[in-house]
Design a protein around this motif. Structure first.
Motif, PDB file in Angstrom:
ATOM      1  N   ALA B  39       0.852  -1.212   0.000  1.00 49.48           N
ATOM      2  CA  ALA B  39       0.000   0.000   0.000  1.00 49.48           C
ATOM      3  C   ALA B  39       0.883   1.257   0.000  1.00 49.48           C
ATOM      4  N   LEU B  40       1.975   1.169   0.743  1.00 50.94           N
ATOM      5  CA  LEU B  40       2.888   2.316   0.829  1.00 50.94           C
ATOM      6  C   LEU B  40       3.551   2.579  -0.529  1.00 50.94           C
ATOM      7  N   VAL B  41       3.958   1.489  -1.207  1.00 55.26           N
ATOM      8  CA  VAL B  41       4.589   1.630  -2.534  1.00 55.26           C
ATOM      9  C   VAL B  41       3.610   2.280  -3.503  1.00 55.26           C
ATOM     10  N   VAL B  42       2.339   1.750  -3.480  1.00 62.36           N
ATOM     11  CA  VAL B  42       1.310   2.297  -4.378  1.00 62.36           C
ATOM     12  C   VAL B  42       1.105   3.797  -4.067  1.00 62.36           C
ATOM     13  N   ALA B  43       1.025   4.119  -2.757  1.00 64.49           N
ATOM     14  CA  ALA B  43       0.782   5.507  -2.352  1.00 64.49           C
ATOM     15  C   ALA B  43       1.942   6.403  -2.795  1.00 64.49           C
ATOM     16  N   THR B  44       3.159   5.905  -2.708  1.00 72.16           N
ATOM     17  CA  THR B  44       4.332   6.685  -3.124  1.00 72.16           C
ATOM     18  C   THR B  44       4.262   7.015  -4.614  1.00 72.16           C
ATOM     19  N   ILE B  45       3.878   6.016  -5.408  1.00 69.50           N
ATOM     20  CA  ILE B  45       3.758   6.243  -6.864  1.00 69.50           C
ATOM     21  C   ILE B  45       2.681   7.304  -7.112  1.00 69.50           C
ATOM     22  N   ALA B  46       1.518   7.133  -6.405  1.00 67.76           N
ATOM     23  CA  ALA B  46       0.394   8.056  -6.606  1.00 67.76           C
ATOM     24  C   ALA B  46       0.807   9.467  -6.194  1.00 67.76           C
ATOM     25  N   PRO B  51      -2.021  14.829  -4.519  1.00 67.89           N
ATOM     26  CA  PRO B  51      -1.596  15.373  -3.220  1.00 67.89           C
ATOM     27  C   PRO B  51      -1.310  14.206  -2.279  1.00 67.89           C
ATOM     28  N   TRP B  52      -0.268  14.351  -1.391  1.00 58.72           N
ATOM     29  CA  TRP B  52       0.165  13.242  -0.527  1.00 58.72           C
ATOM     30  C   TRP B  52      -0.937  12.720   0.359  1.00 58.72           C
ATOM     31  N   TRP B  53      -1.863  13.663   0.824  1.00 57.61           N
ATOM     32  CA  TRP B  53      -2.934  13.208   1.723  1.00 57.61           C
ATOM     33  C   TRP B  53      -3.905  12.275   1.034  1.00 57.61           C
ATOM     34  N   ALA B  57      -4.542   8.665   2.263  1.00 55.82           N
ATOM     35  CA  ALA B  57      -5.916   8.326   2.639  1.00 55.82           C
ATOM     36  C   ALA B  57      -6.297   6.971   2.034  1.00 55.82           C
ATOM     37  N   TRP B  58      -5.890   6.822   0.720  1.00 53.32           N
ATOM     38  CA  TRP B  58      -6.222   5.520   0.096  1.00 53.32           C
ATOM     39  C   TRP B  58      -5.480   4.385   0.806  1.00 53.32           C
ATOM     40  N   ALA B  59      -4.197   4.588   1.037  1.00 50.66           N
ATOM     41  CA  ALA B  59      -3.388   3.541   1.673  1.00 50.66           C
ATOM     42  C   ALA B  59      -3.956   3.192   3.045  1.00 50.66           C
ATOM     43  N   GLY B  60      -4.303   4.244   3.807  1.00 54.73           N
ATOM     44  CA  GLY B  60      -4.886   4.029   5.138  1.00 54.73           C
ATOM     45  C   GLY B  60      -6.160   3.214   5.050  1.00 54.73           C
ATOM     46  N   MET B  61      -7.013   3.567   4.072  1.00 59.51           N
ATOM     47  CA  MET B  61      -8.287   2.836   3.920  1.00 59.51           C
ATOM     48  C   MET B  61      -8.014   1.364   3.588  1.00 59.51           C
ATOM     49  N   ALA B  62      -7.101   1.148   2.634  1.00 64.13           N
ATOM     50  CA  ALA B  62      -6.821  -0.238   2.214  1.00 64.13           C
ATOM     51  C   ALA B  62      -6.293  -1.069   3.386  1.00 64.13           C
TER      52      ALA B  62
END
Lengths: 234, 593
Positions: B39-46, B51-53, B57-62
């Motif tokens: 999730a962290l890797v995906v969030a980093t790419i996104a 915006p980082w939040w 937010a997505w990573a946190g939800m997943a």
């Protein structure tokens, strides 16, 4: 033939009263054929305690059932032998397992009478018992003899009777007869007026001459050789 | 049942479904950090574009939905009492939620550059692929998880609009199809192994049930048999007493002066009583054997001595039926066995043979076999059909006694034999046919056979003599030879009787009172020595016999061996004569003065 009087006194210890009268009749008849001048006087007891109140002397023979309500087997035999110490005791039992026969004879019984015999066999057995005060069942004698170690120089069976009569001294024969009837050494010594050691010495010589090691085997050998006639007291 | 039926039934089996659920939960557990890292890797790419939040937010939800699902699903297995189908539906919902949460990451691809799209797709599809191993036990749950991820990924590619992107979307679908197929295969393997386990389990269970049932049945049968034996033992013991009284009294009755009809009655009663007693004896013996109260005791048994005595005890019975009773056993033959049980076996076999033989002979023959020793009881009796040969060992079976004549006994003898023989470690075989007589063979194994005195005892230094009073009948037509025999016999303690003709000899022999017969082979008159011995043995079956001859013919040798006759060749000396007599019957010759 009998040691005392003109009656043969027999004590029958058996809790089955049914067999009393039959035994009496049979004894009467067998004795009438054997010695018409004598009569059987049969005293009966239905338990060991009944038997043990009888006077200790005066019987010629005790017939003791193996199973009694107040004493079984060797225990009863011991009690009866110490009460009637001068009298040969024959044990009666329906079970003739050879181990039982041997244990009874080794404990000093003068013989073992199987209860399941046919009438002719029973009559023959009683005849021997009345005459010689000893008895062993034929099949016991046969099986025991087949396992005996025969010595190459022993007296052959057909000669045994004449051997005992001609080769043994009268004293040796007296000792042998009493031993075969189950009398303890002490009593044999007393009856013959000799020392116990002498009785033992006589017996070991006689046993060696018969090619046997002990009293039970000696009795077997005499029956096997058909030599019981030598056991008659004169 | 076919394989398909098995599969279908198993698929609906709550036990199977429960197991599927358990495996599913177990497979999903322990992946917390992998999921969080992903999730962290995906969030980093996104976060490169968004915006980082938003990315966080997505990573946190997943991650949250993954944790929630893991917790709920765990509880579904451990504490829920809902039906298993209901719980599977819940797992599907959770999987759908998780798949959707993960799949939503695909939406980031709408704004990302194509290279990042490719990486993102790779990550999402590998996430979906992980579902094959974690969820394959429940196909629907697998699909509920994978479909949102692959669907959303494919959808976003299609939304890109260009041909390559649409192609990539189609590839995502193809990937799903492949994963689904893999999942189905995994599922099928799992199902099969479950089936197999269940079949094995059933088999084991059935076997155990069957075994315990058999054990119980065997126990019950043995107990019943012992109870029967104990009952019989005590019943026959108690019956003995009145039986004894009855026997005494009926014997006495026969000795009373009775009118003729009453005498016959008394005799019949006595016969019945005797039959009853015999039967009672047999029953008691059988029940004792069945109750296993008797342990065989091995002793050295001299078979010759035992059989000599046994034959002697049956002599009268045989004579009453005019049967010949013959014994053929080498002297000194010994085996290791229980003497009492052995005697009972032989007594019963001999008794049986005499009972069923109306004419001819009963012979007991002992000889060494290739394997141990054989003791045979031959008879010339009625014989037994092959079909009946097993049955005769059963209690109370008497083939030839349809009227159940009580004088023939009650058929317990052979059942007693059948129980005794295995106790002695021996084997009994029967060779017979109707009308041809029977041979019962007792096989004594070699380890029971003892080295006996097969050869005559060694000559000792002590002078030998005949047993005192041995009656020796010698037949020779030469008066001088006869006198020489007479001197030998007398000097050795025997009683000599010499005759010159076979007629005179057979007349003597018929009286049955001789111990040894010594015959010359060539005799004047009708009979030669061989025939004379045969005739003499008619009267006296085991009569020791010595045949003397000047002829040396092998035929005579073999005939004499077969008939157990000692053969001597002239000229002979007294040592040979004593040897021959000892070989015939050892006890005829003794050592000593």
């Amino acid at each position: 033939m009998p040691e005392r009087g003109s009656t043969v006194r027999v004590l029958l210890i058996d809790d089955h009263e049914l067999v009393w009268s039959g035994t009496r009749a049979l004894l009467d008849r067998v004795l009438a054929e054997e010695q018409p001048s004598l009569a059987v006087h049969l005293v009966t007891a239905r338990s060991l305690n009944d038997a043990l109140v009888q006077p200790p002397a005066g019987f010629d023979l005790v017939l003791l059932d193996y199973h009694l309500p107040d004493g079984v087997g060797l225990q009863a035999l011991d009690a009866v032998r110490s009460r009637f110490e001068n009298t040969p005791v024959c044990v009666l039992s329906a079970e003739r397992d050879p181990r039982r026969v041997r244990s009874v004879v080794e404990a000093g019984a003068a013989g073992f009478l199987p209860k399941g015999y046919s009438m002719p066999d029973m009559e023959a057995a009683l005849r021997v018992v009345l005459r010689h005060k000893v008895y062993l069942p034929a099949e016991f004698v046969l099986a025991a003899d087949a396992t005996r170690d025969s010595e190459p120089d022993e007296v052959p069976s057909p000669d045994l009777a004449s051997f005992v009569m001609s080769e043994l001294s009268p004293r040796q024969r007296d000792v042998l007869i009493r031993a075969m009837r189950g009398l303890p050494t002490k009593l044999i010594a007393r009856e013959l007026g000799i020392a116990e050691g002498t009785v033992k010495a006589h017996l070991s010589m006689v046993y060696r001459a018969l090619g046997v090691r002990n009293r039970t085997d000696a009795l077997c050998r005499l029956f096997q050789a058909g030599a019981t006639s030598v056991l008659q007291l004169t | 049942m076919t394989g398909a039926d098995h599969t279908q039934s198993a698929e609906r089996d709550p036990e199977f479904l429960e197991l599927c659920l358990k495996v599913l939960v177990a497979q999903g557990a322990g992946l917390r950090f992998h999921v969080a890292l992903m999730a962290l890797v995906v969030a980093t790419i996104a976060a490169q574009v968004y915006p980082w939040w938003q990315a966080l937010a997505w990573a946190g939800m997943a991650v949250a939905i993954r944790e929630l699902r893991a917790w709920r699903v765990q509880r579904l297995v451990q504490v829920s009492d809902e039906p298993v189908q209901q719980r599977i539906r819940r797992v599907m919902l959770w999987n759908g939620a998780l798949g959707t949460a993960n799949g939503l990451a695909a939406l980031f691809m709408l704004g990302l550059p194509p290279e990042a799209d490719a990486v993102m797709t790779l990550l999402l599809l590998s996430w979906a692929a992980a579902g094959v191993t974690t969820n394959a036990t429940i196909l629907a749950a697998f699909r509920a998880y994978v479909v949102p991820i692959v669907g959303l990924t494919g959808l976003v590619w299609v939304l890109h609009g260009d041909l390559v992107s649409v192609g990539a979307g189609a590839l995502a679908l193809l990937f799903f199809a492949t994963q689904d197929k893999l999942a189905r295969r995994n599922h099928a393997t799992f199902l099969e192994s479950f089936e197999m386990r269940r079949v094995n389990l059933d088999l084991t269970r059935n076997l155990e049930t069957e075994r315990s049932r058999l054990l119980q049945a065997k126990d019950a049968a043995e107990q019943a048999n012992r109870a029967k034996s104990r009952f019989l033992a005590s019943a026959s013991h108690d019956l003995r007493q009145p039986m004894q009284a009855l026997a005494f009294n009926s014997a006495e009755l026969q000795h009373q002066p009775l009118p003729i009809p009453a005498q016959a009655l008394a005799q019949d009663i006595a016969a019945s009583v005797d039959a009853l007693r015999t039967m009672l004896d047999g029953l008691l013996e059988l029940s004792q054997l069945d109750a296993q109260e008797r342990e065989p005791q091995q002793r050295r048994v001299d078979m010759r001595r035992m059989l000599d005595a046994l034959v002697a005890s049956f002599r009268a019975t045989a004579a009453a039926k005019s049967l010949t009773l013959r014994l053929d056993c080498p002297a000194g033959c010994a085996i290791n066995t229980d003497p009492d049980l052995m005697l009972r076996v032989l007594t019963n076999l001999t008794d049986n043979a005499l009972k069923y033989t109306l004419a001819g002979e009963v012979a007991i023959v002992v000889h060494a076999a290739s394997h141990g020793l054989q003791i045979q009881v031959h008879d010339t009796g009625i014989g037994i059909d092959a079909a009946d040969q097993e049955r005769i060992f059963d209690e109370l079976v008497q083939l030839a006694n349809h009227q159940r004549d009580p004088r023939q006994g009650y058929g317990l003898g052979l059942s007693i034999v059948r129980r005794l023989v295995p106790m002695l470690g021996m084997r009994l075989t029967l060779d017979s046919a109707r009308g041809r007589g029977s041979v019962f063979t007792l096989h004594v194994p070699p380890d029971r056979v003892l080295p006996g005195l097969a050869s005559p005892p060694p000559r000792s230094a002590a002078p030998r003599r005949l047993r005192k009073g041995t009656r020796v009948l010698v037949v020779d037509d030469d008066a001088d030879v006869l006198r020489a025999y007479g001197r030998i016999v007398s000097r050795h303690g025997g009683v000599f009787d010499g005759v010159q003709s076979s007629q005179a000899a057979s007349a003597r022999a018929e009286r049955g009172d001789i111990d040894v017969l010594v015959a010359d082979y060539r005799l004047p008159g009708l009979m030669d020595g061989l025939a004379l011995i045969a005739a003499a043995r008619q009267a006296q079956p085991d009569l020791p016999a010595v045949l003397c001859t000047a002829d040396r013919t092998p035929e005579l040798d073999s005939v004499c061996r077969e008939r157990q006759i000692a053969l001597l060749h002239k000229p002979l000396d007294e040592g040979q004569l004593l040897d021959a007599m000892a070989a015939q019957r050892a006890e005829l010759v003794t050592h000593g003065d």
